[in-house]
Design a protein around this motif. Structure first.
Motif, PDB file in Angstrom:
ATOM      1  N   TRP A  26      -2.102   5.690 -21.479  1.00 55.26           N
ATOM      2  CA  TRP A  26      -3.536   5.886 -21.248  1.00 55.26           C
ATOM      3  C   TRP A  26      -3.877   5.554 -19.795  1.00 55.26           C
ATOM      4  N   ARG A  27      -3.323   4.456 -19.269  1.00 55.46           N
ATOM      5  CA  ARG A  27      -3.594   4.098 -17.876  1.00 55.46           C
ATOM      6  C   ARG A  27      -3.127   5.201 -16.930  1.00 55.46           C
ATOM      7  N   LYS A  28      -1.977   5.786 -17.224  1.00 54.96           N
ATOM      8  CA  LYS A  28      -1.444   6.861 -16.384  1.00 54.96           C
ATOM      9  C   LYS A  28      -2.343   8.091 -16.427  1.00 54.96           C
ATOM     10  N   ILE A  29      -2.794   8.445 -17.624  1.00 55.71           N
ATOM     11  CA  ILE A  29      -3.610   9.642 -17.783  1.00 55.71           C
ATOM     12  C   ILE A  29      -4.968   9.478 -17.101  1.00 55.71           C
ATOM     13  N   VAL A  30      -5.588   8.336 -17.320  1.00 51.43           N
ATOM     14  CA  VAL A  30      -6.939   8.112 -16.800  1.00 51.43           C
ATOM     15  C   VAL A  30      -6.917   7.650 -15.351  1.00 51.43           C
ATOM     16  N   GLY A  31      -5.826   7.011 -14.944  1.00 51.32           N
ATOM     17  CA  GLY A  31      -5.722   6.535 -13.569  1.00 51.32           C
ATOM     18  C   GLY A  31      -6.569   5.317 -13.273  1.00 51.32           C
ATOM     19  N   ALA A  32      -6.816   4.481 -14.293  1.00 48.96           N
ATOM     20  CA  ALA A  32      -7.688   3.306 -14.127  1.00 48.96           C
ATOM     21  C   ALA A  32      -6.892   2.132 -13.575  1.00 48.96           C
ATOM     22  N   ILE A  33      -6.427   2.275 -12.351  1.00 48.74           N
ATOM     23  CA  ILE A  33      -5.497   1.308 -11.770  1.00 48.74           C
ATOM     24  C   ILE A  33      -6.190   0.455 -10.711  1.00 48.74           C
ATOM     25  N   PRO A  34      -5.742  -0.790 -10.548  1.00 47.68           N
ATOM     26  CA  PRO A  34      -6.317  -1.627  -9.492  1.00 47.68           C
ATOM     27  C   PRO A  34      -5.730  -1.278  -8.132  1.00 47.68           C
ATOM     28  N   GLY A  35      -6.487  -1.508  -7.091  1.00 46.10           N
ATOM     29  CA  GLY A  35      -5.943  -1.365  -5.753  1.00 46.10           C
ATOM     30  C   GLY A  35      -4.976  -2.503  -5.463  1.00 46.10           C
ATOM     31  N   GLY A  86      14.424   4.631 -10.663  1.00 44.34           N
ATOM     32  CA  GLY A  86      14.099   3.291 -10.191  1.00 44.34           C
ATOM     33  C   GLY A  86      12.789   2.770 -10.745  1.00 44.34           C
ATOM     34  N   PRO A  87      12.429   1.542 -10.408  1.00 40.95           N
ATOM     35  CA  PRO A  87      11.206   0.940 -10.955  1.00 40.95           C
ATOM     36  C   PRO A  87       9.922   1.484 -10.336  1.00 40.95           C
ATOM     37  N   TYR A  88       9.991   2.027  -9.111  1.00 39.04           N
ATOM     38  CA  TYR A  88       8.777   2.479  -8.426  1.00 39.04           C
ATOM     39  C   TYR A  88       8.937   3.932  -8.010  1.00 39.04           C
ATOM     40  N   THR A  89       8.107   4.773  -8.614  1.00 37.07           N
ATOM     41  CA  THR A  89       8.219   6.205  -8.383  1.00 37.07           C
ATOM     42  C   THR A  89       6.961   6.812  -7.776  1.00 37.07           C
ATOM     43  N   TYR A  90       5.804   6.367  -8.267  1.00 32.42           N
ATOM     44  CA  TYR A  90       4.541   6.934  -7.783  1.00 32.42           C
ATOM     45  C   TYR A  90       3.458   5.862  -7.917  1.00 32.42           C
ATOM     46  N   GLY A  91       2.522   5.865  -6.973  1.00 28.52           N
ATOM     47  CA  GLY A  91       1.544   4.784  -6.880  1.00 28.52           C
ATOM     48  C   GLY A  91       0.566   4.675  -8.026  1.00 28.52           C
ATOM     49  N   ARG A  92       0.395   5.714  -8.814  1.00 34.26           N
ATOM     50  CA  ARG A  92      -0.483   5.618  -9.977  1.00 34.26           C
ATOM     51  C   ARG A  92       0.209   4.932 -11.148  1.00 34.26           C
ATOM     52  N   ASP A  93       1.544   4.899 -11.115  1.00 35.64           N
ATOM     53  CA  ASP A  93       2.306   4.379 -12.252  1.00 35.64           C
ATOM     54  C   ASP A  93       2.784   2.947 -12.049  1.00 35.64           C
ATOM     55  N   GLU A  94       3.265   2.629 -10.852  1.00 32.14           N
ATOM     56  CA  GLU A  94       3.820   1.306 -10.606  1.00 32.14           C
ATOM     57  C   GLU A  94       3.537   0.898  -9.173  1.00 32.14           C
ATOM     58  N   ASN A  95       3.482  -0.410  -8.967  1.00 32.26           N
ATOM     59  CA  ASN A  95       3.315  -0.959  -7.620  1.00 32.26           C
ATOM     60  C   ASN A  95       3.896  -2.380  -7.642  1.00 32.26           C
ATOM     61  N   PRO A  96       4.683  -2.760  -6.637  1.00 34.76           N
ATOM     62  CA  PRO A  96       5.270  -4.104  -6.636  1.00 34.76           C
ATOM     63  C   PRO A  96       4.229  -5.218  -6.678  1.00 34.76           C
ATOM     64  N   THR A  97       3.061  -4.998  -6.081  1.00 33.97           N
ATOM     65  CA  THR A  97       2.014  -6.024  -6.120  1.00 33.97           C
ATOM     66  C   THR A  97       1.485  -6.202  -7.534  1.00 33.97           C
ATOM     67  N   TRP A  98       1.337  -5.097  -8.267  1.00 34.85           N
ATOM     68  CA  TRP A  98       0.966  -5.225  -9.684  1.00 34.85           C
ATOM     69  C   TRP A  98       2.021  -6.011 -10.443  1.00 34.85           C
ATOM     70  N   THR A  99       3.284  -5.722 -10.169  1.00 32.09           N
ATOM     71  CA  THR A  99       4.371  -6.353 -10.919  1.00 32.09           C
ATOM     72  C   THR A  99       4.272  -7.870 -10.841  1.00 32.09           C
ATOM     73  N   PHE A 158       0.866  -1.184   0.000  1.00 30.39           N
ATOM     74  CA  PHE A 158       0.000   0.000   0.000  1.00 30.39           C
ATOM     75  C   PHE A 158       0.902   1.233   0.000  1.00 30.39           C
ATOM     76  N   ALA A 159       0.976   1.901  -1.138  1.00 33.65           N
ATOM     77  CA  ALA A 159       1.880   3.045  -1.234  1.00 33.65           C
ATOM     78  C   ALA A 159       1.396   4.019  -2.296  1.00 33.65           C
ATOM     79  N   ALA A 160       1.223   5.256  -1.908  1.00 37.16           N
ATOM     80  CA  ALA A 160       0.981   6.314  -2.880  1.00 37.16           C
ATOM     81  C   ALA A 160       2.303   6.860  -3.402  1.00 37.16           C
ATOM     82  N   HIS A 161       3.338   6.846  -2.544  1.00 39.40           N
ATOM     83  CA  HIS A 161       4.651   7.296  -2.999  1.00 39.40           C
ATOM     84  C   HIS A 161       5.713   6.395  -2.371  1.00 39.40           C
ATOM     85  N   TYR A 162       6.927   6.515  -2.894  1.00 43.41           N
ATOM     86  CA  TYR A 162       8.059   5.714  -2.450  1.00 43.41           C
ATOM     87  C   TYR A 162       9.222   6.653  -2.119  1.00 43.41           C
TER      88      TYR A 162
END
Length: 385
Positions: free
Chosen positions: A236-245, A52-65, A40-44
């Motif tokens: 598109w995912r970044k712009i719209v923010g359609a990301i899973p929790g 690095g691979p994880y910069t902001y929670g809308r773009d990347e998340n280790p659980t998504w990876t 659970f992270a909005a920022h790193y």
């Protein structure tokens, strides 16, 4: 590689059950869990330049990876250069491909008998000045409207009618005309069909359904083999923010471990139910690609490795269908499909599908097939009185 859902694969002799259980797991670390918990992270922590691979929670998340790796290993085992992106829902995944690849003046080919929300997407595409052409899934009818299209969207099997088209044939024809090809693989699952192996550029699915299989997660994904096209999907995912929790992503990954078990059981149950419906004394217009009598059986058997958990049939009237659904004891009256608990609905109640009022879409769960068959036949008999 054997393409059966439970068979062995050439890659180290690994079967699909083994692949599903191990998919996306990181290298083991002493005292750490096999599948790391959700992050659970909005920022790193990010000192200096963001390299690095994880910069902001809308773009990347280790659980998504971990989840994206798992889905990629199932959709395109052993294939390099394939990228997977997860989304907040199946429609978010579908929209990401349509709206990232098409521009004003482009043409797209959609199935006329596809998922109920596609007409909403069509209206939005047309509002942006994109030409939308449609044709039925069956008989490879989309071939007739391909000329000049930028993107071909295939849904096979179609939802809810369960028609099947020749994906490889359509993909080859589309590529010869310079079009990209996306396949909605929701009904088949990666264990039942691998669109990228059949020539598609994108495999798109709602992970809400059989992939996660418990009716408690909304999720979608896109798997693609074209780096430039997938970069546009990511943007598109970044712009719209359609990301899973992260919790949804973790639950989805956990659920994938039982995918092969569920698919095998549900497919067997669906065939048993379809055969019982076919043999009922009334003609119910049963559709299931695994029935040898089904119009789609030949091509489905060539390109699919299992025929899915959904059966459709038509009762004479709306009232009869409603009585049938009310009489069921082991099947919940609910929308969606692919869960371990069987569900059914009179699909026409939503008003968006071109189906008769008595059309029923039944999703077979993991109950004992003989119990489901008995329940369905009893409900048919009671509803006829």
């Amino acid at each position: 590689m054997s393409d059966s859902a439970g068979g062995a694969c050439a890659e180290g002799g690994v079967g699909e059950g083994t692949r599903a259980v191990r998919a996306g797991l990181p290298e083991p670390v002493k005292y750490e869990p096999t599948l790391p918990g959700p992050v659970f992270a909005a920022h790193y922590h990010l000192p200096g330049d963001p390299t690095g691979p994880y910069t902001y929670g809308r773009d990347e998340n280790p659980t998504w990876t971990h989840l994206e790796r798992a889905i990629g290993e199932l959709e395109a085992p052993g294939r390099d250069g394939v990228e997977t992106l997860v989304f907040a829902s199946g429609m978010a995944a579908i929209s990401s491909v349509l709206f990232s690849q098409l521009r004003t003046g482009d043409a797209v080919v959609l199935p006329s008998d596809g998922y109920q929300a596609l007409p909403l997407a069509r209206a939005q595409l047309e509002a942006y000045g994109i030409e939308v052409r449609t044709a039925p899934t069956g008989g490879d009818a989309q071939l007739d409207v391909l000329d000049g299209a930028k993107l071909l969207w295939i849904e096979s099997p179609s939802n809810p009618g369960l028609d099947v088209c020749d994906i490889r044939r359509l993909a080859e024809a589309a590529h010869a005309r310079g079009a990209l090809v996306a396949v909605d693989n929701t009904l088949a699952t990666p264990l039942g069909q691998r669109p990228l192996q059949l020539g598609a550029d994108f495999s798109v699915a709602s992970g809400t359904k059989q992939l996660t299989g418990h009716g408690d997660i909304l999720l979608g994904y896109v798997v693609g083999r074209d780096a430039e096209a997938m970069a546009a999907v990511r943007r598109w995912r970044k712009i719209v923010g359609a990301i899973p929790g992260p919790m949804e992503a973790w639950l989805a990954h956990r659920s994938i471990a039982t995918l092969q078990l569920r698919v095998e059981r549900q497919n067997a149950g669906a065939l048993a139910v379809a055969e019982a419906l076919r043999d009922w004394h009334e003609d119910l217009g049963v559709r299931y690609p695994g029935l040898t009598s089904d119009p789609s059986y030949k091509i489905a058997s060539q390109q699919m490795h299992g025929h899915g958990c959904v059966v459709s049939f038509t009762l004479p009237t709306r009232a009869r269908a409603d009585r049938f659904l009310d009489a069921l004891r082991l099947v919940d009256d609910a929308t969606s499909f692919g869960g371990v608990r069987s569900t059914a609905e009179r699909r026409g109640r939503w008003g968006g599908d071109a189906v008769p009022e008595g059309f029923v879409r039944l999703s077979v769960g993991a109950e004992d097939p003989k119990d489901l068959v008995a329940d369905v036949l009893r409900a048919l008999d009671e509803s006829a009185r």
